[in-house]
Design an enzyme around this catalytic site. Structure first.
Site, PDB file in Angstrom:
ATOM      1  CE1 TYR A  28       0.188   3.217 -11.175  1.00  0.00           C
ATOM      2  CE2 TYR A  28      -0.584   1.202 -10.132  1.00  0.00           C
ATOM      3  CZ  TYR A  28      -0.590   2.586 -10.227  1.00  0.00           C
ATOM      4  OH  TYR A  28      -1.380   3.330  -9.407  1.00  0.00           O
ATOM      5  CG  HIS A  47       2.952  -2.890  -8.844  1.00  0.00           C
ATOM      6  ND1 HIS A  47       1.798  -3.432  -9.377  1.00  0.00           N
ATOM      7  CD2 HIS A  47       2.545  -1.794  -8.136  1.00  0.00           C
ATOM      8  CE1 HIS A  47       0.758  -2.694  -9.022  1.00  0.00           C
ATOM      9  NE2 HIS A  47       1.184  -1.697  -8.269  1.00  0.00           N
ATOM     10  N   GLY A  48       3.148  -6.077 -11.300  1.00  0.00           N
ATOM     11  CA  GLY A  48       2.647  -6.249 -12.665  1.00  0.00           C
ATOM     12  C   GLY A  48       1.149  -6.012 -12.760  1.00  0.00           C
ATOM     13  CD  GLN A  73       3.623  -3.691  -5.431  1.00  0.00           C
ATOM     14  OE1 GLN A  73       3.399  -2.518  -5.147  1.00  0.00           O
ATOM     15  NE2 GLN A  73       2.670  -4.512  -5.836  1.00  0.00           N
ATOM     16  CG  HIS A  75      -3.328  -2.579  -9.270  1.00  0.00           C
ATOM     17  ND1 HIS A  75      -2.866  -2.381  -7.999  1.00  0.00           N
ATOM     18  CD2 HIS A  75      -4.018  -3.746  -9.223  1.00  0.00           C
ATOM     19  CE1 HIS A  75      -3.243  -3.379  -7.219  1.00  0.00           C
ATOM     20  NE2 HIS A  75      -3.935  -4.225  -7.940  1.00  0.00           N
ATOM     21  CG  MET A 124      -2.128  -0.921   1.015  1.00  0.00           C
ATOM     22  SD  MET A 124      -3.162  -1.024   2.473  1.00  0.00           S
ATOM     23  CE  MET A 124      -2.140  -1.991   3.555  1.00  0.00           C
TER      24      MET A 124
HETATM   25  C1  LIG Z   1      -3.915   3.314   0.223  1.00  0.00           C
HETATM   26  C2  LIG Z   1      -3.704   2.175  -0.721  1.00  0.00           C
HETATM   27  C3  LIG Z   1      -2.525   2.102  -1.458  1.00  0.00           C
HETATM   28  C4  LIG Z   1      -2.285   1.041  -2.323  1.00  0.00           C
HETATM   29  N1  LIG Z   1      -1.072   0.948  -2.975  1.00  0.00           N
HETATM   30  C5  LIG Z   1      -0.780  -0.157  -3.698  1.00  0.00           C
HETATM   31  C6  LIG Z   1       0.537  -0.362  -4.215  1.00  0.00           C
HETATM   32  O1  LIG Z   1       1.463   0.437  -4.017  1.00  0.00           O
HETATM   33  N2  LIG Z   1       0.754  -1.489  -4.933  1.00  0.00           N
HETATM   34  C7  LIG Z   1      -0.237  -2.407  -5.175  1.00  0.00           C
HETATM   35  O2  LIG Z   1       0.012  -3.409  -5.847  1.00  0.00           O
HETATM   36  N3  LIG Z   1      -1.477  -2.251  -4.672  1.00  0.00           N
HETATM   37  C8  LIG Z   1      -1.759  -1.178  -3.908  1.00  0.00           C
HETATM   38  N4  LIG Z   1      -2.995  -1.071  -3.325  1.00  0.00           N
HETATM   39  C9  LIG Z   1      -3.956  -2.175  -3.423  1.00  0.00           C
HETATM   40  C10 LIG Z   1      -3.809  -3.101  -2.199  1.00  0.00           C
HETATM   41  O3  LIG Z   1      -2.583  -3.800  -2.229  1.00  0.00           O
HETATM   42  C11 LIG Z   1      -4.928  -4.152  -2.140  1.00  0.00           C
HETATM   43  O4  LIG Z   1      -4.845  -4.998  -3.247  1.00  0.00           O
HETATM   44  C12 LIG Z   1      -6.303  -3.503  -2.073  1.00  0.00           C
HETATM   45  O5  LIG Z   1      -6.347  -2.478  -1.109  1.00  0.00           O
HETATM   46  C13 LIG Z   1      -7.376  -4.553  -1.742  1.00  0.00           C
HETATM   47  O6  LIG Z   1      -7.123  -5.130  -0.487  1.00  0.00           O
HETATM   48  P1  LIG Z   1      -7.997  -4.683   0.808  1.00  0.00           P
HETATM   49  O7  LIG Z   1      -9.418  -4.800   0.382  1.00  0.00           O
HETATM   50  O8  LIG Z   1      -7.603  -5.692   1.854  1.00  0.00           O
HETATM   51  O9  LIG Z   1      -7.629  -3.289   1.140  1.00  0.00           O
HETATM   52  C14 LIG Z   1      -3.256   0.014  -2.479  1.00  0.00           C
HETATM   53  C15 LIG Z   1      -4.455   0.104  -1.744  1.00  0.00           C
HETATM   54  C16 LIG Z   1      -4.679   1.148  -0.866  1.00  0.00           C
HETATM   55  C17 LIG Z   1      -5.949   1.165  -0.056  1.00  0.00           C
END
Ligand SMILES: Cc1cc2nc3c(=O)[nH]c(=O)nc-3n(C[C@H](O)[C@H](O)[C@H](O)COP(=O)(O)O)c2cc1C
Length: 376
Positions: A185, A180-181, A112, A183, A36
């Site tokens: 990016y 990180h593959g 990551q 979302h 995150m």
């Molecule tokens: C504040 C925030 C930042 C995130 N940053 C990333 C990130 O840097 N890399 C990534 O792969 N996913 C990122 N995500 C997605 C999370 O890894 C995760 O897949 C998503 O929040 C769903 O899980 P949860 O429902 O348990 O929060 C982010 C999510 C949140 C809420």
């Protein structure tokens, strides 16, 4: 969580506290912290607050921490001076302290590694002079015009940057890396037909679109010890296109995952927004379940674990059926996936994992987006 029965508590403790191997690493239990982005690292340097943010969660039962996305060493990799970088002496010294503290707390940790590709505009920090680059200079919304299609030299440079970061991760004490593959990016921009319009060997059918990702994996694999875990995170959904899909069928998914597994991926992290949604027709398997079935590699699931129904309704604009703890445990019992990653619930409550492992469900607190404002 919907469940408080003693049976569930015993089952949760039994199933979630089993160690699991990813290549040469033994993760002490099945709970991972999802990556995150927090933007609390001025100058790209993770400081003492970041050290305690992660080590607090390791001390409270998280078996595997996947750090926030951290930029690889390429000028076009990022868009913020507050996102930690995984290159530079001061930045890596900061990260070494994070890894050391997490280990001292009994956890394991992987960074990551991230390149955002076309999700930036020229002029953004940390390298305002660098162009936005991607497979075709096309943004994730499909628009063209303000970015550059990567040349072979650009591709080789970025692949090398991922490999350098992985070698550094091993050198400074991390337990593996996650690429990180997901979302939308850079790596995902190659995988996705909307953003990859190349007509050379990196574009075309799903296997060709996987070539860049496979080259990154192979270069990373070659840069680290054979037993050092390489995890690959991917998703169907994109940051600005929740309905996007890389694969409509298990066969299409296999076309993407098989070359990645062959290139050296040790585990896959299948990013979904709600883990209990079946990925394809005629099967209950979620994306992680299909990934494990198709590749034979350990899989990490993720998506709304531990969040309550009100949260889903309020923030996603619709009522959603809740995947409760019993459902999660049933799936673990069936070996659908190996680890469960938890994002927002762990932001809210550093002690979430310990509470779940100890059956203290009544102590869990609902997620509140205010938890994003600090590194508590
Ligand atoms: C504040 C925030 C930042 C995130 N940053 C990333 C990130 O840097 N890399 C990534 O792969 N996913 C990122 N995500 C997605 C999370 O890894 C995760 O897949 C998503 O929040 C769903 O899980 P949860 O429902 O348990 O929060 C982010 C999510 C949140 C809420």
């Amino acid at each position: 969580m919907t469940v408080t029965s003693p049976d569930t508590a015993a089952r949760a403790a039994g199933l979630l506290s089993r160690p699991v191997a990813i290549n040469g690493l033994t993760v002490p239990n099945r709970i991972a912290m999802a990556p995150m982005t927090r933007m609390f690292s001025p100058g790209g340097v993770p400081g003492e607050d970041v050290v305690s943010y992660y080590s607090r969660r390791a001390a409270a039962g998280v078996g595997l921490i996947v750090t926030e996305g951290t930029y690889v060493g390429h000028d076009s990799a990022g868009l913020s001076d507050r996102v930690p970088r995984f290159h530079g002496e001061e930045q890596l010294a900061g990260w070494a302290k994070v890894a050391e503290a997490v280990h001292a707390a009994g956890g394991t940790i992987v960074p990551q590694l991230w390149h955002i590709g076309m999700v930036r505009e020229q002029g953004q920090a940390p390298y305002p002079q660098a162009p936005a680059v991607g497979p075709s200079g096309v943004r994730t919304d499909g628009t063209e015009g303000r970015g550059e299609a990567m040349t072979q030299a650009d591709i080789d440079d970025v692949v090398a940057a991922f490999a350098r970061a992985a070698a550094d991760a091993e050198r400074i004490g991390f337990d593996g890396v996650e690429l990180h593959g997901a979302h939308g990016y850079l790596i995902d921009q190659f995988l996705w037909s909307r953003t990859n319009r190349r007509t050379d060997a990196y574009g075309g059918d799903p296997v060709a679109r996987t070539k860049f990702a496979a080259e990154v994996v192979a270069a990373v694999r070659a840069a680290v010890s054979p037993q050092f875990p390489v995890i690959f995170r991917y998703s169907q959904w994109k940051q600005d296109a929740y309905d996007a899909r890389l694969a409509e069928t298990p066969q299409e998914l296999e076309a993407i995952l098989a070359p990645l597994a062959a290139a050296g991926v040790d585990a896959f992290h299948a990013s979904t927004r709600r883990y209990w949604i079946p990925e394809f027709e005629d099967s209950d398997l979620n994306l992680a379940g299909w990934t494990k079935k198709l590749t034979g590699r350990p899989a990490i699931t993720v998506g709304s674990v531990g969040l309550n129904g009100e949260f889903l309704e309020a923030f996603q604009g619709r009522g959603a059926e809740l995947g409760g703890l019993d459902d999660l445990l049933d799936r673990m019992e069936r070996d659908e996936f190996d680890l469960v990653a938890v994002g927002r619930a762990l932001l809210q409550d550093p002690n979430w994992a310990a509470k779940v492992l100890d059956g203290r469900f009544d102590e869990l607190v609902p997620y509140d987006a205010a938890s994003l404002t600090s590194l508590s």
